[in-house]
Write an enzyme that holds these catalytic residues in place. Structure first.
Site, short mmCIF file in Angstrom:
data_model
loop_
_atom_site.label_atom_id
_atom_site.label_comp_id
_atom_site.label_asym_id
_atom_site.label_seq_id
_atom_site.Cartn_x
_atom_site.Cartn_y
_atom_site.Cartn_z
N SER A 42 0.82 -1.21 0.00
CA SER A 42 0.00 0.00 0.00
C SER A 42 0.85 1.25 0.00
O SER A 42 1.79 1.39 0.78
CB SER A 42 -1.00 0.06 1.16
OG SER A 42 -0.74 -0.89 2.14
N HIS A 74 -5.55 -3.70 -3.71
CA HIS A 74 -4.32 -4.43 -3.96
C HIS A 74 -4.44 -4.96 -5.39
O HIS A 74 -5.16 -5.92 -5.64
CB HIS A 74 -4.16 -5.60 -2.98
CG HIS A 74 -3.69 -5.16 -1.63
ND1 HIS A 74 -2.83 -5.91 -0.85
CD2 HIS A 74 -3.95 -4.06 -0.91
CE1 HIS A 74 -2.59 -5.29 0.27
NE2 HIS A 74 -3.27 -4.15 0.26
N ARG A 95 -0.29 -9.45 -3.50
CA ARG A 95 0.32 -10.00 -2.28
C ARG A 95 -0.71 -10.84 -1.54
O ARG A 95 -1.86 -10.44 -1.40
CB ARG A 95 0.79 -8.84 -1.42
CG ARG A 95 1.47 -9.24 -0.15
CD ARG A 95 2.00 -8.00 0.59
NE ARG A 95 3.46 -7.95 0.63
CZ ARG A 95 4.15 -6.83 0.73
NH1 ARG A 95 3.56 -5.67 0.76
NH2 ARG A 95 5.47 -6.87 0.79
N THR A 96 -0.28 -12.01 -1.11
CA THR A 96 -1.13 -12.82 -0.24
C THR A 96 -0.61 -12.64 1.19
O THR A 96 0.58 -12.82 1.43
CB THR A 96 -1.08 -14.30 -0.66
OG1 THR A 96 -1.56 -14.42 -2.00
CG2 THR A 96 -1.94 -15.16 0.25
N HIS A 97 -1.48 -12.25 2.08
CA HIS A 97 -1.06 -12.01 3.46
C HIS A 97 -1.25 -13.26 4.33
O HIS A 97 -2.16 -14.06 4.10
CB HIS A 97 -1.86 -10.85 4.07
CG HIS A 97 -1.49 -9.52 3.51
ND1 HIS A 97 -2.08 -9.00 2.38
CD2 HIS A 97 -0.58 -8.59 3.91
CE1 HIS A 97 -1.55 -7.82 2.12
NE2 HIS A 97 -0.64 -7.54 3.03
N GLU A 196 -2.49 -3.59 16.24
CA GLU A 196 -2.06 -3.96 17.58
C GLU A 196 -2.84 -3.20 18.64
O GLU A 196 -3.38 -2.12 18.40
CB GLU A 196 -0.56 -3.63 17.78
CG GLU A 196 0.36 -4.43 16.91
CD GLU A 196 0.27 -4.06 15.43
OE1 GLU A 196 0.07 -2.88 15.10
OE2 GLU A 196 0.37 -4.99 14.61
N SER A 215 3.28 -8.12 6.76
CA SER A 215 3.61 -8.80 5.50
C SER A 215 5.05 -9.23 5.28
O SER A 215 5.30 -10.34 4.80
CB SER A 215 3.21 -7.89 4.32
OG SER A 215 3.97 -6.71 4.34
N ASN A 238 0.70 5.44 9.41
CA ASN A 238 0.06 5.81 10.67
C ASN A 238 1.04 5.58 11.81
O ASN A 238 1.94 4.73 11.70
CB ASN A 238 -1.19 4.94 10.90
CG ASN A 238 -0.87 3.44 10.92
OD1 ASN A 238 -0.71 2.82 9.87
ND2 ASN A 238 -0.75 2.88 12.11
#
Ligand code: 8IG
Length: 275
Positions: A42, A74, A95-97, A196, A215, A238
């Site tokens: 991103s 994505h 992308r596969t997370h 988190e 990732s 962020n």
């Protein structure tokens, strides 16, 4: 009946799947061998347009072993780009997370395919949370090392791989030759997909982390196993939870990525040209 994914199953060799994928990629792009691969997370997607001449764009799901993307935004494509210096770049926009729950093989399949396609340099980029207060949203930082808190590994069986200097010092120096004030930090990979808690961010800080994400660590391990030289970039979209008094909003995170996109894309394109 439901068709099994090529990477699922105990008797599957993920490297053989990656070799088939690389052959299909060569066929689909008309490019026999790639030199460098980039996974654009991103905020970084626009860099692809600045790298060079796009020779071919292939929907990732047309290539063996790739999974449909979980998130819109994505881009699910693989792009072959001819760089001004004559080298070939493979841009992975799919992308596969790990948090998608399909296992680590699928997470690292793109990296293994890039390696099987000939790439010896792997550039991994992501959007992430920052623990250092002066990293305002939109700040790109180099990844200097990582802490993998996923309790998973792309390595299977008794495969012992050295991860010293995982994120190449040489490539970090190249990046700093383009932008000397680039800061760097230790990337802590959580499983996600939740962000988190503030307590978890404090833990990450206490154990030596500066960046939190979902990732890159697993991909970097697979790239190292494949013998690639790795460059890691995080876009801080962020401040991590509790570092700023504001709660995290996924919409704001995406917006920060969009706003920073032109600047960091230009930076990345210049770094690639210098490698
Ligand atoms: I963008 O604050 C983005 N990705 N784990 N934490 C984690 N991943 C992220 C964050 C964040 N921001």
């Amino acid at each position: 009946m439901h068709t099994q994914h090529p990477l699922d199953g105990e008797d599957v060799d993920p490297f053989a799947v990656a070799r088939i994928a690389a052959e299909q990629l060569a066929e689909a792009t008309g490019v026999e061998k790639h030199d460098i691969a980039l996974t654009l997370g991103s905020g970084w997607a626009k860099a692809a347009d600045l790298l060079g001449e796009t020779v071919a764009t292939v929907p990732a799901t047309e290539i063996y072993g790739f999974s449909a993307p979980a998130l819109t935004g994505h881009v699910g494509t693989l792009r072959s780009i001819l760089l001004p210096n004559g080298k070939r770049a493979l841009v992975i926009g799919a992308r596969t997370h790990f948090y998608e729950g399909h296992g680590v093989r699928r997470v690292v399949h793109s990296v293994r395919t890039a390696a099987a396609a000939g790439a010896t340099t792997m550039i991994l980029t992501n959007g992430a949370g920052g623990i250092k207060e002066h990293w305002t949203p939109g700040t790109p930082v180099l990844i200097s090392d990582h802490i993998n808190l996923t309790a998973a590994s792309p390595l299977e069986g008794a495969t012992f791989i050295d991860l010293t200097d995982l994120y190449s010092r040489r490539l970090r120096e190249v990046a700093r030759s383009i932008q000397p004030e680039l800061d760097e930090g230790v990337y802590v990979q959580f499983r996600g997909p939740h962000y988190e808690t503030p307590a978890e961010v404090q833990m990450a800080k206490t154990i030596g982390g500066h960046i939190v994400g979902m990732s890159t660590a697993l991909e970097a391990i697979a790239a190292r196993q494949a013998g690639m030289e790795i460059l890691g970039f995080s876009l801080i979209t962020n401040l991590a939870a509790g570092i700023s008094p504001e709660p995290l909003s996924h919409t704001e995170v995406l917006q920060a990525g969009k706003d920073a996109e032109p600047v960091i894309s230009e930076l990345l394109a210049r770094v690639v040209a210098a490698i």
